[in-house]
Scaffold this motif. Sequence first.
Motif, PDB file in Angstrom:
ATOM      1  N   ARG A  15       0.814  -1.218   0.000  1.00 10.23           N
ATOM      2  CA  ARG A  15       0.000   0.000   0.000  1.00 10.23           C
ATOM      3  C   ARG A  15       0.847   1.268   0.000  1.00 10.23           C
ATOM      4  N   ALA A  16       2.092   1.168   0.446  1.00  8.13           N
ATOM      5  CA  ALA A  16       2.872   2.375   0.696  1.00  8.13           C
ATOM      6  C   ALA A  16       4.272   2.242   0.118  1.00  8.13           C
ATOM      7  N   ARG A  17       4.969   3.384   0.096  1.00  8.63           N
ATOM      8  CA  ARG A  17       6.385   3.367  -0.271  1.00  8.63           C
ATOM      9  C   ARG A  17       7.179   4.031   0.849  1.00  8.63           C
ATOM     10  N   PHE A  18       8.432   3.605   0.987  1.00  9.74           N
ATOM     11  CA  PHE A  18       9.305   4.107   2.038  1.00  9.74           C
ATOM     12  C   PHE A  18      10.287   5.105   1.441  1.00  9.74           C
ATOM     13  N   LEU A  19      10.396   6.274   2.090  1.00 14.97           N
ATOM     14  CA  LEU A  19      11.268   7.333   1.595  1.00 14.97           C
ATOM     15  C   LEU A  19      12.241   7.734   2.702  1.00 14.97           C
ATOM     16  N   PRO A  20      13.540   7.800   2.415  1.00  9.17           N
ATOM     17  CA  PRO A  20      14.506   8.180   3.446  1.00  9.17           C
ATOM     18  C   PRO A  20      14.341   9.638   3.846  1.00  9.17           C
ATOM     19  N   VAL A  21      14.512   9.916   5.149  1.00  7.77           N
ATOM     20  CA  VAL A  21      14.475  11.279   5.681  1.00  7.77           C
ATOM     21  C   VAL A  21      15.664  11.404   6.640  1.00  7.77           C
ATOM     22  N   GLY A  22      16.832  11.764   6.109  1.00  2.12           N
ATOM     23  CA  GLY A  22      18.021  11.827   6.938  1.00  2.12           C
ATOM     24  C   GLY A  22      18.528  10.439   7.288  1.00  2.12           C
ATOM     25  N   ASP A  23      19.363  10.357   8.345  1.00  2.00           N
ATOM     26  CA  ASP A  23      19.977   9.072   8.694  1.00  2.00           C
ATOM     27  C   ASP A  23      19.349   8.420   9.914  1.00  2.00           C
ATOM     28  N   THR A  24      18.267   9.000  10.452  1.00  2.00           N
ATOM     29  CA  THR A  24      17.594   8.381  11.598  1.00  2.00           C
ATOM     30  C   THR A  24      16.075   8.381  11.430  1.00  2.00           C
ATOM     31  N   ALA A  25      15.610   8.559  10.210  1.00  2.00           N
ATOM     32  CA  ALA A  25      14.156   8.591   9.990  1.00  2.00           C
ATOM     33  C   ALA A  25      13.838   8.241   8.546  1.00  2.00           C
ATOM     34  N   PHE A  26      12.597   7.817   8.355  1.00  2.00           N
ATOM     35  CA  PHE A  26      12.081   7.604   7.001  1.00  2.00           C
ATOM     36  C   PHE A  26      10.575   7.834   7.029  1.00  2.00           C
ATOM     37  N   ALA A  27      10.007   8.050   5.864  1.00  2.00           N
ATOM     38  CA  ALA A  27       8.566   8.274   5.747  1.00  2.00           C
ATOM     39  C   ALA A  27       7.908   7.056   5.119  1.00  2.00           C
ATOM     40  N   VAL A  28       6.732   6.721   5.634  1.00  2.00           N
ATOM     41  CA  VAL A  28       5.882   5.701   5.031  1.00  2.00           C
ATOM     42  C   VAL A  28       4.763   6.460   4.333  1.00  2.00           C
ATOM     43  N   GLU A  29       4.826   6.533   3.026  1.00  2.00           N
ATOM     44  CA  GLU A  29       3.909   7.389   2.258  1.00  2.00           C
ATOM     45  C   GLU A  29       2.800   6.547   1.632  1.00  2.00           C
ATOM     46  N   PHE A  30       1.554   6.928   1.928  1.00  2.00           N
ATOM     47  CA  PHE A  30       0.398   6.151   1.470  1.00  2.00           C
ATOM     48  C   PHE A  30      -0.305   6.772   0.263  1.00  2.00           C
ATOM     49  N   GLY A  31       0.047   7.965  -0.124  1.00  2.00           N
ATOM     50  CA  GLY A  31      -0.612   8.594  -1.262  1.00  2.00           C
ATOM     51  C   GLY A  31      -0.043   9.970  -1.517  1.00  2.00           C
ATOM     52  N   ASP A  32      -0.659  10.659  -2.475  1.00  2.00           N
ATOM     53  CA  ASP A  32      -0.159  11.981  -2.862  1.00  2.00           C
ATOM     54  C   ASP A  32      -1.240  13.059  -2.777  1.00  2.00           C
ATOM     55  N   ARG A  33      -2.269  12.810  -1.953  1.00  2.00           N
ATOM     56  CA  ARG A  33      -3.357  13.774  -1.850  1.00  2.00           C
ATOM     57  C   ARG A  33      -3.959  13.710  -0.444  1.00  2.00           C
ATOM     58  N   ILE A  34      -4.731  14.725  -0.100  1.00  2.00           N
ATOM     59  CA  ILE A  34      -5.459  14.727   1.169  1.00  2.00           C
ATOM     60  C   ILE A  34      -6.751  13.947   0.973  1.00  2.00           C
ATOM     61  N   ASP A  35      -6.867  12.841   1.658  1.00  2.00           N
ATOM     62  CA  ASP A  35      -7.987  11.926   1.461  1.00  2.00           C
ATOM     63  C   ASP A  35      -8.254  11.203   2.784  1.00  2.00           C
ATOM     64  N   PRO A  36      -9.501  11.114   3.216  1.00  2.00           N
ATOM     65  CA  PRO A  36      -9.776  10.480   4.510  1.00  2.00           C
ATOM     66  C   PRO A  36      -9.351   9.025   4.585  1.00  2.00           C
ATOM     67  N   ALA A  37      -9.469   8.280   3.491  1.00  2.00           N
ATOM     68  CA  ALA A  37      -9.073   6.873   3.503  1.00  2.00           C
ATOM     69  C   ALA A  37      -7.563   6.742   3.660  1.00  2.00           C
ATOM     70  N   ILE A  38      -6.805   7.615   2.982  1.00  2.00           N
ATOM     71  CA  ILE A  38      -5.351   7.606   3.107  1.00  2.00           C
ATOM     72  C   ILE A  38      -4.948   7.979   4.523  1.00  2.00           C
ATOM     73  N   ASN A  39      -5.584   9.016   5.062  1.00  2.00           N
ATOM     74  CA  ASN A  39      -5.265   9.461   6.409  1.00  2.00           C
ATOM     75  C   ASN A  39      -5.571   8.371   7.439  1.00  2.00           C
ATOM     76  N   ALA A  40      -6.632   7.598   7.206  1.00  2.00           N
ATOM     77  CA  ALA A  40      -6.971   6.503   8.117  1.00  2.00           C
ATOM     78  C   ALA A  40      -5.865   5.452   8.139  1.00  2.00           C
ATOM     79  N   LEU A  41      -5.247   5.184   6.979  1.00  2.00           N
ATOM     80  CA  LEU A  41      -4.143   4.231   6.926  1.00  2.00           C
ATOM     81  C   LEU A  41      -2.939   4.750   7.702  1.00  2.00           C
ATOM     82  N   VAL A  42      -2.684   6.051   7.598  1.00  2.00           N
ATOM     83  CA  VAL A  42      -1.577   6.656   8.336  1.00  2.00           C
ATOM     84  C   VAL A  42      -1.739   6.426   9.834  1.00  2.00           C
TER      85      VAL A  42
END
Length: 253
Positions: A15-42
């Motif tokens: 469902r998601a892709r992982f994006l590096p954010v520096g050397d001690t964090a990363f983002a789990v990205e579920f979509g590219d828009r503001i959407d209640p279903a996406i936000n629920a997954l977050v």
Amino acid sequence: MAGGQAMTARRIDARARFLPVGDTAFAVEFGDRIDPAINALVHRTAALLAEARPEGLVETVPSFRSLLVHYDPLRTSAQALQAFIGALELEDEAGQAPPRIWRIPVLYGGEAGPDLTEVAAATGLSAAEVIALHAGTLYRVYVQGFLPGFAYLGDLPEALDLPRRTSPRVRVPPGSVAIAQRMSGIYPVESPGGWHLIGNTPLRFFDPARTPPTLFTPGDGVRFVPVGADEHAAIREDVAQGRFVPDVEGAPA
């Protein structure tokens, strides 16, 4: 289950892709828009990680469409933690009712909402139609930020979609109910602000002595309930005396 329909679960890495954010964090990205279903997954992912507490996890920070994951590189690696998260399963929660729905009393217009007339003119609606649209919407608490207790509430009806004010105010009174673009919000404390002020609520949305200190939780629902000046003043007095208990609806079965 909403409407009695079965929900299907899928692994997060499907469902998601992982994006590096520096050397001690990363983002789990579920979509590219503001959407209640996406936000629920977050927020469901954040809840699962809070329950599982995998080795090396420091904290998670939810946004509209992604989850920032901070980790301790001395205890784990990005690869190991991403593999753990990717194997978690999430059910499709689209159409699910919020776990609780807050009913927030609002005095619209006048000194409480000095921009209501301008909003009506800009949208081609009457002030009464603006109030009806704003109060007739069930909002979702997407995220909290900007100020302690400030919740970004979506989705505002398209007919009320306006850009921020060209000249932000230096001081916005606490409890001001505002709109900008497809969001509504409530200023928890006096602060600068560039959203359009259409009303005011006497409730308190941040109290460091309360547990938790914020009234809303991401994923909550919010309804605005129009009240008159006398009722607004009476609620303000009850809030000041600690007598007022906000009205909360449970999620429908």
